[in-house]
Design an enzyme around this catalytic site. Structure first.
Site, PDB file in Angstrom:
ATOM      1  N   LYS A 113      35.326  17.049 -26.559  1.00  0.00           N
ATOM      2  CA  LYS A 113      34.020  16.527 -26.132  1.00  0.00           C
ATOM      3  C   LYS A 113      32.973  17.638 -26.061  1.00  0.00           C
ATOM      4  O   LYS A 113      33.254  18.746 -25.623  1.00  0.00           O
ATOM      5  CB  LYS A 113      34.198  15.841 -24.771  1.00  0.00           C
ATOM      6  CG  LYS A 113      32.971  15.221 -24.175  1.00  0.00           C
ATOM      7  CD  LYS A 113      32.252  14.266 -25.110  1.00  0.00           C
ATOM      8  CE  LYS A 113      33.174  13.172 -25.644  1.00  0.00           C
ATOM      9  NZ  LYS A 113      32.524  12.373 -26.735  1.00  0.00           N
TER      10      LYS A 113
ATOM     11  N   GLN B  78      31.912  10.687 -19.036  1.00  0.00           N
ATOM     12  CA  GLN B  78      33.332  10.334 -18.883  1.00  0.00           C
ATOM     13  C   GLN B  78      33.954  11.008 -17.666  1.00  0.00           C
ATOM     14  O   GLN B  78      34.889  10.477 -17.073  1.00  0.00           O
ATOM     15  CB  GLN B  78      34.127  10.740 -20.135  1.00  0.00           C
ATOM     16  CG  GLN B  78      33.843   9.871 -21.352  1.00  0.00           C
ATOM     17  CD  GLN B  78      32.792  10.485 -22.240  1.00  0.00           C
ATOM     18  OE1 GLN B  78      31.879  11.175 -21.767  1.00  0.00           O
ATOM     19  NE2 GLN B  78      32.873  10.227 -23.530  1.00  0.00           N
TER      20      GLN B  78
ATOM     21  N   ASP C 173      40.540  16.298 -29.299  1.00  0.00           N
ATOM     22  CA  ASP C 173      40.498  15.148 -30.220  1.00  0.00           C
ATOM     23  C   ASP C 173      41.073  15.494 -31.579  1.00  0.00           C
ATOM     24  O   ASP C 173      41.467  14.611 -32.343  1.00  0.00           O
ATOM     25  CB  ASP C 173      39.062  14.650 -30.386  1.00  0.00           C
ATOM     26  CG  ASP C 173      38.604  13.952 -29.120  1.00  0.00           C
ATOM     27  OD1 ASP C 173      38.178  14.662 -28.186  1.00  0.00           O
ATOM     28  OD2 ASP C 173      38.730  12.720 -29.054  1.00  0.00           O
TER      29      ASP C 173
ATOM     30  N   GLY D 243      39.119   8.185 -25.985  1.00  0.00           N
ATOM     31  CA  GLY D 243      40.167   9.178 -25.790  1.00  0.00           C
ATOM     32  C   GLY D 243      41.100   9.122 -26.997  1.00  0.00           C
ATOM     33  O   GLY D 243      41.527   8.031 -27.408  1.00  0.00           O
TER      34      GLY D 243
HETATM   35  O1  MRU Z   1      34.272  10.277 -26.761  1.00  0.00           O
HETATM   36  P1  MRU Z   1      35.581  10.157 -26.043  1.00  0.00           P
HETATM   37  O2  MRU Z   1      35.470   9.687 -24.635  1.00  0.00           O
HETATM   38  O3  MRU Z   1      36.591   9.355 -26.839  1.00  0.00           O
HETATM   39  O4  MRU Z   1      36.115  11.654 -26.002  1.00  0.00           O
HETATM   40  C1  MRU Z   1      37.327  11.925 -25.370  1.00  0.00           C
HETATM   41  C2  MRU Z   1      37.665  13.356 -25.295  1.00  0.00           C
HETATM   42  O5  MRU Z   1      36.933  14.203 -25.765  1.00  0.00           O
HETATM   43  C3  MRU Z   1      38.979  13.721 -24.687  1.00  0.00           C
HETATM   44  O6  MRU Z   1      38.913  14.971 -24.074  1.00  0.00           O
HETATM   45  C4  MRU Z   1      40.026  13.782 -25.803  1.00  0.00           C
HETATM   46  O7  MRU Z   1      40.046  12.579 -26.523  1.00  0.00           O
HETATM   47  C5  MRU Z   1      41.368  14.078 -25.304  1.00  0.00           C
HETATM   48  S1  MRU Z   1      42.066  12.679 -24.504  1.00  0.00           S
HETATM   49  C6  MRU Z   1      43.621  12.981 -24.021  1.00  0.00           C
END
Ligand code: MRU
Length: 367
Positions: free
Chosen positions: A253, A201, A242, A54
């Protein structure tokens, strides 16, 4: 957020004031292990192997990773080495670079002997700032949910993708913060939780967060959202991000883009919860400019889950000879984003909208 009645953040310091503690998120929802990080290298592994993940939490963990390094060796060489090691862990979430640049800008001019304490203090402040940003995103997002609730009977159905919950941040989450506020306010809310293949997730983390908080929800396969939207069963989508470019393109994601397309086709509002450290003010075109993490194909061909005997196991779902391909993020163009929910208010997903909300960055964005 509380877990079994005990308040937690997703990252905190142990009783010695130096050890960094995290939840190993790869073990959720079947276990809730707290892990000690005592070295910068461990912090790097925790980010790379997604014990923490995240965008905001990656940034906070990297900041504490630098603090751990300053406790061992506060020299210039160690500072820049740690920065490079931590920066190389994951490429897409801009919060990682933001937090590291912020820490290096603070620590670089200090005498080495002063760096350790300053690093811990700044890492703690980054965590506190994240909590406050997310709390405010909740306030602004609440108004959206209230407006929908006022116009309909029955629950407000919110679809979310991946985990942009408290586990992805230091607390509250971004996409989930308005949901928690709405529930506190007494609004009837129901959440459609995308499972979010390949790492699930949604199934592992968002569903666990919703269940822990007693929020009505259903887990759906990633392909169900379009159908639900066609049948009026989604009132709004809220996702995280992200990295968001200065013109409002949103990288999140993998699969987020398809949800935005379906939402656009069905007139369903598609909101993105956007903490300002997630904006990359240097970029103007998300599709060509944002680096997309390419993860192991094994995450696609194999799945983790708990069997009937209670054992957590990995199983293979495809033929031995079939390779997996695993782009981990995609970009949703700004034109498909209804609005961005920031800590300062709700902004149009456009260069003008973001610059008006954050005028102090308008000059960088215009270059
Ligand atoms: O691969 P991850 O689990 O780190 O991806 C996380 C995401 O895509 C979340 O939607 C993003 O980081 C926003 S978190 C507030």
């Amino acid at each position: 957020m509380k877990v079994n009645g005990i308040p937690y953040r997703s990252i905190w310091l142990g009783s010695d004031g130096r050890t960094v503690q995290i939840i190993d998120q790869t073990r959720l929802p079947h276990a809730f292990p707290v892990v000690d990080l005592t070295t910068m290298e461990q912090a790097a592994v925790a980010i790379r192997d997604m014990w923490v993940r995240g965008a905001p939490l990656i940034g906070a963990t990297a900041a504490y990773g630098l603090a751990l390094q300053m406790g061992v060796d506060p020299s210039d060489a160690a500072l820049h080495h740690a920065r490079d090691v931590l920066h190389a862990t994951r490429p897409t979430a801009i919060n990682l670079r933001w937090a590291l640049d912020d820490m290096v800008a603070l620590l670089g001019p200090l005498a080495p002997d002063d760096r350790r304490d300053a690093a811990y203090a700044r890492a703690a402040a980054i965590c506190d700032e994240d909590v406050e940003i997310n709390r405010r995103i909740g306030e602004h997002g609440l108004a959206l949910i209230e407006a929908i609730a006022a116009k309909k009977s029955g629950p407000v159905n919110i679809l979310t993708h991946c985990n942009a919950g408290w586990l992805a941040t230091v607390d509250w989450g971004t996409a989930t913060s308005p949901i928690y506020r709405a529930v506190e306010t007494g609004i009837d809310v129901h959440v459609w939780v995308d499972e979010t293949r390949p790492r699930n997730q949604g199934a592992h983390l968002t569903a666990w967060e919703m269940a822990s908080h007693g929020i009505p929800h259903h887990l759906i396969v990633d392909n169900a959202g379009g159908h639900l939207m066609q049948h009026g069963q989604v009132d709004l989508c809220i996702t995280g991000t992200d990295r968001t470019t200065a013109n409002g393109d949103v990288c999140n994601k993998i699969g987020t883009y398809l949800k935005a397309l379906a939402a656009h086709d069905n007139g369903v509002p598609f909101y993105v919860a956007l903490p300002s450290p997630t904006i990359d003010w240097r970029l103007r075109d998300g599709i060509s400019e944002i680096p997309i993490e390419d993860r192991s194909g094994e995450e696609v061909t194999k799945l983790w889950g708990r069997d009937a005997a209670g054992q957590v196991r990995q199983v293979q779902i495809s033929p031995d000879v079939t390779p997996g391909a695993n782009p981990a993020f995609d970009v949703t163009p700004a034109r498909l984003v209804t609005r961005l929910i920031t800590e300062r208010g709700i902004a149009p997903a456009s260069a003008a909208g973001l610059a008006a909300m954050f005028p102090e960055h308008a000059a960088t964005a215009a270059q």
